[in-house]
Design a protein around this motif. Structure first.
Motif, PDB file in Angstrom:
ATOM      1  N   ILE A   1      70.751 -95.606  12.264  1.00 19.07           N
ATOM      2  CA  ILE A   1      70.237 -94.953  13.689  1.00 19.07           C
ATOM      3  C   ILE A   1      69.343 -94.408  13.790  1.00 19.07           C
ATOM      4  N   HIS A   2      68.026 -94.164  12.307  1.00 16.29           N
ATOM      5  CA  HIS A   2      66.977 -93.456  12.154  1.00 16.29           C
ATOM      6  C   HIS A   2      66.112 -94.147  10.786  1.00 16.29           C
ATOM      7  N   VAL A   3      65.434 -95.230  10.591  1.00 15.81           N
ATOM      8  CA  VAL A   3      64.522 -96.416  10.243  1.00 15.81           C
ATOM      9  C   VAL A   3      63.326 -96.465  10.898  1.00 15.81           C
ATOM     10  N   HIS A   4      62.127 -96.208   9.269  1.00 11.49           N
ATOM     11  CA  HIS A   4      60.457 -95.769   9.918  1.00 11.49           C
ATOM     12  C   HIS A   4      60.083 -97.510   9.600  1.00 11.49           C
ATOM     13  N   PRO A   5      59.905 -98.464  10.379  1.00 10.95           N
ATOM     14  CA  PRO A   5      59.052 -99.596  10.154  1.00 10.95           C
ATOM     15  C   PRO A   5      57.413 -99.050   9.410  1.00 10.95           C
TER      16      PRO A   5
ATOM     17  N   VAL B   1      64.441 -93.432  22.996  1.00 12.19           N
ATOM     18  CA  VAL B   1      62.828 -93.014  22.859  1.00 12.19           C
ATOM     19  C   VAL B   1      62.938 -92.779  21.587  1.00 12.19           C
ATOM     20  N   LYS B   2      61.521 -91.984  21.097  1.00 12.88           N
ATOM     21  CA  LYS B   2      61.479 -91.274  19.919  1.00 12.88           C
ATOM     22  C   LYS B   2      60.576 -90.586  20.081  1.00 12.88           C
ATOM     23  N   MET B   3      61.262 -89.018  20.405  1.00 17.51           N
ATOM     24  CA  MET B   3      60.073 -87.615  20.625  1.00 17.51           C
ATOM     25  C   MET B   3      60.590 -87.203  19.690  1.00 17.51           C
TER      26      MET B   3
ATOM     27  N   ALA C   1      68.334 -85.414  16.177  1.00 18.69           N
ATOM     28  CA  ALA C   1      67.662 -86.399  14.937  1.00 18.69           C
ATOM     29  C   ALA C   1      67.946 -84.539  14.125  1.00 18.69           C
ATOM     30  N   HIS C   2      68.150 -84.909  12.577  1.00 19.42           N
ATOM     31  CA  HIS C   2      68.726 -83.967  11.427  1.00 19.42           C
ATOM     32  C   HIS C   2      69.142 -82.612  12.103  1.00 19.42           C
ATOM     33  N   THR C   3      70.477 -82.655  13.120  1.00 18.21           N
ATOM     34  CA  THR C   3      70.755 -81.519  12.959  1.00 18.21           C
ATOM     35  C   THR C   3      70.477 -80.347  13.790  1.00 18.21           C
TER      36      THR C   3
ATOM     37  N   SER D   1      69.267 -92.821   8.154  1.00 18.60           N
ATOM     38  CA  SER D   1      68.383 -92.805   6.643  1.00 18.60           C
ATOM     39  C   SER D   1      67.802 -91.999   6.504  1.00 18.60           C
ATOM     40  N   ASP D   2      66.495 -91.923   7.498  1.00 18.05           N
ATOM     41  CA  ASP D   2      64.970 -91.725   7.399  1.00 18.05           C
ATOM     42  C   ASP D   2      64.230 -92.326   7.067  1.00 18.05           C
ATOM     43  N   PHE D   3      64.992 -93.221   6.180  1.00 17.57           N
ATOM     44  CA  PHE D   3      64.386 -95.552   5.839  1.00 17.57           C
ATOM     45  C   PHE D   3      62.922 -95.315   5.751  1.00 17.57           C
TER      46      PHE D   3
HETATM   47 ZN   LIG Z   1      62.625 -90.093  11.017  1.00 15.59          ZN
END
Ligand SMILES: [Zn+2]
Length: 311
Positions: free
Chosen positions: A5-9, A134-136, A204-206, A263-265
């Motif tokens: 659910i959490h990947v940065h390109p 939407v990511k904030m 994100a990141h609880t 993963s925040d990959f």
């Molecule tokens: Zn992130």
């Protein structure tokens, strides 16, 4: 089925696809980030940051000799030079999805410090491009979820248009390791807005990311989840904290159908998609069903993807 659910390109798409294959991730949610480093010069933002920075008890006094706005601008410059392939506009995310429709899902982003027309145009763009969320980030985007009126519009938009709001909680790298500077990302500040709007929101990141104090605002995230059924959690960058007996037991009393693998990959040092998948697969405090839910089915449900195709 595994959904990240959490990947940065921030790397070339071939590298992302390669890592997905290695980790057996079927689908990655790629996140846009709409920020303007020059927003730190806005008088109201600058004075808030300076005040928090000066009054902070975090770190050494010597750190405070550099103006915080310069430190923040340096952080953005560093990010861009470290990841020359960084893609973060809504358009760029949408074109990655168009080229890889079976592997990628796109979330857009809106800088809430701009005027109402800008925000409306960006939300329209997110709809037109078919982005699913939407990511904030109240840290990098320098906004308060209580004071920023555009944030209210964004919550309303997500609720009406069934977009998932992936919202950064906890500290962040660089200057935002200072919890006082990251205070706007404390999940407790979301309570008033969630009393008025009902978007599907993933913390994100609880609330737990902090290099110095892991779990920093877990209690606040937990309380929000306990109060609102539409609050979910991702374990990106905090898996060693989350997948412990004690924390899983507490989240279990809200429901592990609200916890999502992320993963925040590629931004977490020493971690990648495969590492994070294995933390969950090897966790001895979860049943096989719970693992399947956390790794993909919970995300499939909030993203409205079919969940019956997995074997
Ligand atoms: Zn992130």
């Amino acid at each position: 089925m595994i959904i990240d659910i959490h990947v940065h390109p921030f790397l070339h798409e071939s590298k992302i696809l390669e890592e997905m294959k290695r980790a057996s991730v079927d689908c990655a949610v790629l996140l846009a980030v709409d920020v303007d480093p020059l927003d730190v010069e806005k008088p109201e933002i600058k004075s808030k940051l300076q005040k928090r920075h000066m009054e902070s008890s975090f770190g050494f006094n010597a750190l405070r000799s550099a103006p915080i706005e310069d430190e923040i601008k340096r952080f953005y410059q560093g990010l861009i030079s470290y990841y020359p392939e960084l893609k973060s506009s809504n358009q760029e995310i949408a074109s990655l999805v168009t080229r890889n429709p079976n592997s990628f899902i796109g979330f857009g982003s809106v800088n809430p410090n701009k005027n109402e027309d800008y925000v409306e145009a960006k939300l329209e763009e997110i709809s037109t491009l078919g982005l699913k969320g939407v990511k904030m980030l109240p840290t990098l985007q320098l906004f308060s979820p209580i004071e920023n009126e555009n944030f209210e519009k964004i919550c309303e938009y997500c609720e009406k248009n069934k977009k998932v709001l992936l919202y950064h909680t906890g500290c962040d790298p660089g200057p935002w390791e200072n919890p006082e500077l990251s205070e706007d990302a404390n999940p407790k500040h979301l309570k008033p807005i969630l009393e008025s709007y009902n978007p599907t929101i993933v913390l994100a990141h609880t609330g737990s990311y902090s290099a110095h104090k892991p779990g920093i605002w877990f209690d606040e995230a937990y309380k929000l989840g306990k109060k609102f059924d539409n609050v979910f959690f991702d374990s990106s960058a905090v898996s060693s904290f989350i997948y412990s007996e004690k924390i899983l037991k507490r989240l279990g009393d809200i429901g592990l159908d609200r916890l999502l693998y992320g993963s925040d990959f590629p931004v977490v040092l020493g971690s990648d998609m495969k590492y994070e998948v294995n933390v969950i697969k090897k966790c001895t405090y979860l049943t096989e069903d719970e693992k399947e839910n956390i790794l993909g089915l919970n995300a499939a449900r909030i993203l409205n993807l079919p969940t019956d195709s997995h074997t």
